[in-house]
Motif scaffolding. Structure first.
Motif, PDB file in Angstrom:
ATOM      1  N   PHE A   1     104.426  72.145 -19.713  1.00 37.60           N
ATOM      2  CA  PHE A   1     102.799  72.073 -19.816  1.00 37.60           C
ATOM      3  C   PHE A   1     102.507  72.883 -20.974  1.00 37.60           C
ATOM      4  O   PHE A   1     103.362  73.786 -21.459  1.00 37.60           O
ATOM      5  CB  PHE A   1     101.866  73.810 -19.319  1.00 37.60           C
TER       6      PHE A   1
ATOM      7  N   ASP B   1     100.360  72.595 -23.457  1.00 33.95           N
ATOM      8  CA  ASP B   1      98.703  72.491 -24.103  1.00 33.95           C
ATOM      9  C   ASP B   1      98.322  74.151 -24.939  1.00 33.95           C
ATOM     10  O   ASP B   1      97.755  73.839 -25.541  1.00 33.95           O
ATOM     11  CB  ASP B   1      97.324  72.045 -23.311  1.00 33.95           C
TER      12      ASP B   1
ATOM     13  N   ARG C   1      97.975  73.329 -13.765  1.00 34.29           N
ATOM     14  CA  ARG C   1      98.853  72.014 -13.592  1.00 34.29           C
ATOM     15  C   ARG C   1      99.948  71.508 -12.913  1.00 34.29           C
ATOM     16  O   ARG C   1      99.837  70.293 -12.639  1.00 34.29           O
ATOM     17  CB  ARG C   1      99.395  72.301 -15.052  1.00 34.29           C
TER      18      ARG C   1
ATOM     19  N   ASP D   1      98.449  70.878  -9.968  1.00 33.31           N
ATOM     20  CA  ASP D   1      97.542  69.790  -9.801  1.00 33.31           C
ATOM     21  C   ASP D   1      97.964  68.196 -10.205  1.00 33.31           C
ATOM     22  O   ASP D   1      97.941  67.115  -9.357  1.00 33.31           O
ATOM     23  CB  ASP D   1      96.203  69.613 -11.173  1.00 33.31           C
ATOM     24  N   THR D   2      99.714  68.564 -10.105  1.00 30.88           N
ATOM     25  CA  THR D   2     100.245  67.177 -10.776  1.00 30.88           C
ATOM     26  C   THR D   2     101.281  66.960  -9.708  1.00 30.88           C
ATOM     27  O   THR D   2     102.100  65.977  -9.645  1.00 30.88           O
ATOM     28  CB  THR D   2     100.792  67.137 -11.698  1.00 30.88           C
TER      29      THR D   2
ATOM     30  N   CYS E   1     105.766  75.268 -13.890  1.00 26.06           N
ATOM     31  CA  CYS E   1     105.655  74.208 -14.949  1.00 26.06           C
ATOM     32  C   CYS E   1     106.205  75.196 -16.183  1.00 26.06           C
ATOM     33  O   CYS E   1     106.327  76.247 -16.193  1.00 26.06           O
ATOM     34  CB  CYS E   1     104.516  73.639 -15.238  1.00 26.06           C
TER      35      CYS E   1
END
Length: 276
Positions: free
Chosen positions: A127, A129, A154, A157-158, A163
């Motif tokens: 991750f 971001d 994340r 969601d993936t 992460c």
């Protein structure tokens, strides 16, 4: 309806308990601990308590306002009322309240996936971001936990299990739900707190066990290339224990050393789920 405990008062989890001007709600000022409960006891409670005391001191909050024995009794009582004293997940949130401290405690049954060895291994991604800025507060489990929350979302969601989080220099400093360890050349390595890592309780415990066994963990900055070149990757967490990583990008990993360390931890972190 499950219960929580707010400043010693038990209430339904859906009951309002915090005022609108609560500094932890408004500004993220506060600390939290997530703990495991096993057979009515809290493993590594001395390390959880030490971390809380250090964090309260660093934030200038009154570390004398709460007594360990009182909090432990409240957590046990809450786990009993929520029927999870045998195997539970506890969360304690502390915030500034006048010259003292307020707290909210929660208790829930330990998820089945958090018992025993994760046989299939985790898949993990990055991750990127949000970056962790190492400073005097980055090692604390602060109420303002947004980068870690976003990283966990994340992952969900993936379709991966976890992460990695990066620091401002682009090095790996943590995972969304635990500390990062690698095995390279048979040597266990982990990012130092100066890289932005959370001062994890199981991280401390595992490093102490390995030091006592004459196998000290190396603390050093880890790049993405270091992770891709490692023989093994694993994540530590005081609720989940050790979770070995099987896949990162196109790389797959072994788990011989990780399985050995899993055994070294002892109960309750290496117990299998026993069906009722």
């Amino acid at each position: 309806m499950p219960l929580l405990c707010h400043n010693g008062r038990f209430a339904d989890t859906l009951d309002p308990v915090l005022a609108g001007d609560n500094p932890s709600f408004k500004w993220g000022e506060g600390l939290f601990e997530t703990m495991r409960m096993a057979a009515g006891e809290i493993p590594l409670m001395h390390l959880h308590w030490a971390r809380l005391q250090q964090g309260l001191t660093r934030l200038g909050m009154n570390d004398a306002a709460l007594q360990r024995s009182v909090l432990e009794n409240i957590l046990r009582e809450l786990a009993l009322r929520n029927e999870c004293a045998a195997a539970g997940r506890l969360r304690l949130h502390l915030y500034r309240e006048g010259a003292g401290l307020g707290f909210v405690a929660e208790a829930a049954p330990l998820a089945a996936a958090d018992h025993g060895w994760n046989e299939r291994g985790w898949s993990i991604e990055v991750f990127a971001d949000a970056r962790i800025a190492p400073d005097a507060y980055s090692s604390l489990k602060r109420a303002n936990y947004l980068p870690y929350l976003l990283a966990a979302r994340r992952a969900a969601d993936t379709g991966v299990d976890e992460c990695f989080l990066l620091n401002a220099q682009g090095n790996v400093c943590d995972a969304a739900r635990g500390n990062v360890f690698v095995v390279r050349g048979g040597i266990v390595q982990t990012p130092p707190l100066s890289e932005g890592a959370i001062d994890g309780v199981l991280r401390r415990h595992l490093m102490s066990l390995l030091a006592a066994a004459g196998r000290p963990v190396q603390e050093l900055g880890l790049t993405m290339e270091d992770l891709l070149e490692a023989e093994e990757l694993f994540i530590t967490n005081a609720v989940k224990g050790i979770r070995w990583v099987a896949r990162f990008r196109q790389r797959t990993y072994a788990h011989a050393v990780c399985k050995e360390l899993y055994g070294l931890l002892g109960q309750p972190f290496n117990n299998a789920l026993v069906a009722p």
